[in-house]
Design an enzyme around this catalytic site. Structure first.
Site, PDB file in Angstrom:
ATOM      1  N   CYS A 144      20.764  64.667  68.784  1.00 10.00           N
ATOM      2  CA  CYS A 144      21.902  63.736  68.772  1.00 10.00           C
ATOM      3  C   CYS A 144      22.186  63.238  67.355  1.00 10.00           C
ATOM      4  O   CYS A 144      21.486  62.359  66.852  1.00 10.00           O
ATOM      5  CB  CYS A 144      21.613  62.573  69.725  1.00 10.00           C
ATOM      6  SG  CYS A 144      22.913  61.336  69.768  1.00 10.00           S
ATOM      7  N   CYS A 147      23.239  59.569  67.134  1.00  7.18           N
ATOM      8  CA  CYS A 147      22.100  58.648  67.310  1.00  7.18           C
ATOM      9  C   CYS A 147      21.226  58.609  66.057  1.00  7.18           C
ATOM     10  O   CYS A 147      20.817  57.552  65.609  1.00  7.18           O
ATOM     11  CB  CYS A 147      21.216  59.091  68.470  1.00  7.18           C
ATOM     12  SG  CYS A 147      22.108  59.469  69.973  1.00  7.18           S
ATOM     13  N   ASP A 148      20.917  59.781  65.505  1.00  6.54           N
ATOM     14  CA  ASP A 148      19.861  59.859  64.494  1.00  6.54           C
ATOM     15  C   ASP A 148      20.330  60.245  63.092  1.00  6.54           C
ATOM     16  O   ASP A 148      19.540  60.165  62.147  1.00  6.54           O
ATOM     17  CB  ASP A 148      18.791  60.867  64.955  1.00  6.54           C
ATOM     18  CG  ASP A 148      18.118  60.404  66.248  1.00  6.54           C
ATOM     19  OD1 ASP A 148      18.007  59.183  66.441  1.00  6.54           O
ATOM     20  OD2 ASP A 148      17.724  61.257  67.061  1.00  6.54           O
TER      21      ASP A 148
HETATM   22  C1  LIG Z   1      16.045  61.546  71.566  1.00 11.83           C
HETATM   23  C2  LIG Z   1      17.290  60.793  71.941  1.00 11.83           C
HETATM   24  C3  LIG Z   1      17.705  59.745  71.161  1.00 11.83           C
HETATM   25  C4  LIG Z   1      18.835  59.034  71.506  1.00 11.83           C
HETATM   26  N1  LIG Z   1      19.186  57.989  70.719  1.00 11.83           N
HETATM   27  C5  LIG Z   1      20.275  57.255  71.049  1.00 11.83           C
HETATM   28  C6  LIG Z   1      20.651  56.140  70.264  1.00 11.83           C
HETATM   29  O1  LIG Z   1      20.036  55.823  69.244  1.00 11.83           O
HETATM   30  N2  LIG Z   1      21.746  55.442  70.683  1.00 11.83           N
HETATM   31  C7  LIG Z   1      22.473  55.782  71.775  1.00 11.83           C
HETATM   32  O2  LIG Z   1      23.429  55.088  72.104  1.00 11.83           O
HETATM   33  N3  LIG Z   1      22.140  56.833  72.524  1.00 11.83           N
HETATM   34  C8  LIG Z   1      21.078  57.583  72.189  1.00 11.83           C
HETATM   35  N4  LIG Z   1      20.745  58.680  72.939  1.00 11.83           N
HETATM   36  C9  LIG Z   1      21.595  59.028  74.078  1.00 11.83           C
HETATM   37  C10 LIG Z   1      21.251  58.108  75.252  1.00 11.83           C
HETATM   38  O3  LIG Z   1      19.878  58.136  75.469  1.00 11.83           O
HETATM   39  C11 LIG Z   1      21.999  58.542  76.508  1.00 11.83           C
HETATM   40  O4  LIG Z   1      23.383  58.602  76.247  1.00 11.83           O
HETATM   41  C12 LIG Z   1      21.738  57.564  77.652  1.00 11.83           C
HETATM   42  O5  LIG Z   1      20.374  57.407  77.872  1.00 11.83           O
HETATM   43  C13 LIG Z   1      22.419  58.034  78.923  1.00 11.83           C
HETATM   44  O6  LIG Z   1      22.113  57.117  79.920  1.00 11.83           O
HETATM   45  P1  LIG Z   1      22.176  57.466  81.461  1.00 11.83           P
HETATM   46  O7  LIG Z   1      21.786  56.218  82.162  1.00 11.83           O
HETATM   47  O8  LIG Z   1      23.442  58.107  81.789  1.00 11.83           O
HETATM   48  O9  LIG Z   1      21.086  58.607  81.689  1.00 11.83           O
HETATM   49  P2  LIG Z   1      19.582  58.852  81.224  1.00 11.83           P
HETATM   50  O10 LIG Z   1      19.138  57.940  80.152  1.00 11.83           O
HETATM   51  O11 LIG Z   1      19.543  60.319  80.982  1.00 11.83           O
HETATM   52  O12 LIG Z   1      18.743  58.518  82.540  1.00 11.83           O
HETATM   53  C14 LIG Z   1      18.856  59.315  83.669  1.00 11.83           C
HETATM   54  C15 LIG Z   1      17.963  58.724  84.734  1.00 11.83           C
HETATM   55  O13 LIG Z   1      18.189  59.402  85.956  1.00 11.83           O
HETATM   56  C16 LIG Z   1      16.948  59.683  86.560  1.00 11.83           C
HETATM   57  N5  LIG Z   1      17.142  60.816  87.456  1.00 11.83           N
HETATM   58  C17 LIG Z   1      17.547  62.083  87.163  1.00 11.83           C
HETATM   59  N6  LIG Z   1      17.600  62.834  88.283  1.00 11.83           N
HETATM   60  C18 LIG Z   1      17.229  62.003  89.307  1.00 11.83           C
HETATM   61  C19 LIG Z   1      17.074  62.172  90.702  1.00 11.83           C
HETATM   62  N7  LIG Z   1      17.310  63.346  91.296  1.00 11.83           N
HETATM   63  N8  LIG Z   1      16.665  61.111  91.442  1.00 11.83           N
HETATM   64  C20 LIG Z   1      16.425  59.907  90.855  1.00 11.83           C
HETATM   65  N9  LIG Z   1      16.570  59.689  89.542  1.00 11.83           N
HETATM   66  C21 LIG Z   1      16.956  60.727  88.780  1.00 11.83           C
HETATM   67  C22 LIG Z   1      15.991  59.925  85.410  1.00 11.83           C
HETATM   68  O14 LIG Z   1      14.662  59.729  85.812  1.00 11.83           O
HETATM   69  C23 LIG Z   1      16.474  58.855  84.445  1.00 11.83           C
HETATM   70  O15 LIG Z   1      15.858  57.631  84.736  1.00 11.83           O
HETATM   71  C24 LIG Z   1      19.596  59.409  72.637  1.00 11.83           C
HETATM   72  C25 LIG Z   1      19.200  60.472  73.413  1.00 11.83           C
HETATM   73  C26 LIG Z   1      18.049  61.166  73.099  1.00 11.83           C
HETATM   74  C27 LIG Z   1      17.604  62.317  73.954  1.00 11.83           C
END
Ligand SMILES: Cc1cc2nc3c(=O)[nH]c(=O)nc-3n(C[C@H](O)[C@H](O)[C@H](O)COP(=O)(O)OP(=O)(O)OC[C@H]3O[C@@H](n4cnc5c(N)ncnc54)[C@H](O)[C@@H]3O)c2cc1C
Length: 332
Positions: A144, A147-148
């Site tokens: 990302c 992000c980084d």
């Molecule tokens: C290394 C890294 C660094 C990042 N740094 C930043 C940053 O600095 N700033 C920023 O804004 N964004 C950052 N991001 C992006 C950010 O993390 C994501 O945009 C954000 O987390 C998305 O949130 P979400 O809630 O949609 O999903 P996610 O954070 O992907 O969470 C998904 C959730 O769904 C759950 N899940 C999946 N399938 C199932 C299922 N079948 N049943 C039950 N639960 C399930 C998982 O366990 C998880 O808890 C980064 C991403 C990464 C990988």
């Protein structure tokens, strides 16, 4: 316990079911709980979501000194629980949205019937699959740039990929970094022409064609990348402090594909400007439906939308039921 009883499905009825515990899921939970909707949230295989694998989050508003990713997600969970969200371990393994209320099976053994379902299952970055890439993940390896990228200001970085994501990441990084080397496996890019033009115009992006990553170099942090030309076989070590893998993301939406409209990459399609899916009472938020922004703050924003949309849907449903009951009473 008999074998039959052992395998028997347990059943439960809940009002709002939230699937996923990233920024989207927990934000939906905070709003739903404060609205008195008694949400139950299942965390899935990665409690806290993607941010639990990063150290520094510096772009989430409200944390002027930045925050450690896992700590931030502990705070999200605490805030959701403070208002009464029932947070549970468990993975949604199957859904049935063919009738109403909606059915979601947890861990293949617990059937939940829910009046409204909020999907926040996120997405996962695709990786090359190299041992060195995994070992140095978060220590210079990232998926990302937004992000980084800031951490590599003025430094030399390498980006791998050939599609729109790679072109966008390389262009973004070229504005921050001293030099960006873009590794393209073939002799052409897959990115749209407009994105390719941006890459070509950036004076500090060098494209290495027909080039594959052999190894990310460095013991505790990225020091460079060993690449090989897949035509000549020639190997080269490129000095770099950051290695950005930009070969795409995979949304965690497999279990919904028989019921929800997904786009060709598997992202859940929502009605523009809302979190509503094609099924009434099923809402989607966060990276599971967002292939454009993919940030914690946008995931949280759409989690809020999903809770508000769910609340309005349930209120509407309730008033319709009350009306139906009144008509039935009058008819008696
Ligand atoms: C290394 C890294 C660094 C990042 N740094 C930043 C940053 O600095 N700033 C920023 O804004 N964004 C950052 N991001 C992006 C950010 O993390 C994501 O945009 C954000 O987390 C998305 O949130 P979400 O809630 O949609 O999903 P996610 O954070 O992907 O969470 C998904 C959730 O769904 C759950 N899940 C999946 N399938 C199932 C299922 N079948 N049943 C039950 N639960 C399930 C998982 O366990 C998880 O808890 C980064 C991403 C990464 C990988």
């Amino acid at each position: 316990m008999s074998i039959k009883t052992y395998f028997e499905m347990t059943e439960e009825k809940v009002n709002v079911l939230i699937v996923g515990s990233g920024p989207a899921g927990y934000t939906a939970a905070i709003y739903a709980a404060r609205a008195g909707l008694n949400p139950v949230l299942y965390q899935g295989g990665q409690p806290g979501g993607q941010l639990t694998i990063t150290n520094d989050v510096e772009n989430y508003p409200g944390y002027p000194d930045g925050i450690n990713g896992p700590q931030m997600m502990v705070d999200f969970q605490k805030q959701a629980e403070r208002f009464g969200t029932d947070v549970r371990f468990g993975l949604a393994t199957k859904v049935d949205f063919s009738g109403y209320p909606h059915k979601v099976i947890i861990d293949d053994k617990h059937e939940i019937t829910a009046n409204a379902v909020i999907i926040s299952t996120g997405a996962s970055a695709k990786w090359l699959g190299l041992e060195s890439e995994q070992r140095l993940n978060g220590m210079g390896v990232s998926a990302c740039a937004v992000c980084d990228g800031f951490f590599y200001k003025g430094q030399d970085v390498v980006v791998v990929g050939a599609g729109d994501t790679a072109a966008e990441e390389a262009t973004y990084l070229s504005k921050l970094c001293n030099k960006v080397t873009l590794l393209v496996r073939r002799d052409e890019m897959r990115a749209s022409q407009i994105m390719q033009n941006r890459v070509m115009k950036a004076p500090n992006i060098e494209i290495l064609w027909n080039t594959e990553t052999e190894e990310v170099l460095g013991k505790d942090e990225v020091e460079g990348v060993r690449v090989a030309n897949n035509v000549t076989g020639e190997k080269t070590d490129i000095k770099a402090t950051g290695f950005f893998v930009a070969i795409g993301h995979k949304p965690n939406t497999e279990i919904f594909k028989d019921f929800l409209n997904l786009n060709e990459a598997g992202y859940i399609q929502t009605i523009p400007g809302t979190s509503k899916t094609n099924i009434e009472g099923v809402f989607a938020s966060g990276d599971a439906q967002d292939f454009v922004y993919r940030q914690a703050v946008t995931a949280a924003g759409t989690g809020c939308m999903a809770a508000l949309d769910a609340e309005r849907f349930l209120a509407q449903k309730e008033s319709e039921e009350t009306e139906e009951n009144e008509v039935a009473q009058q008819a008696k």
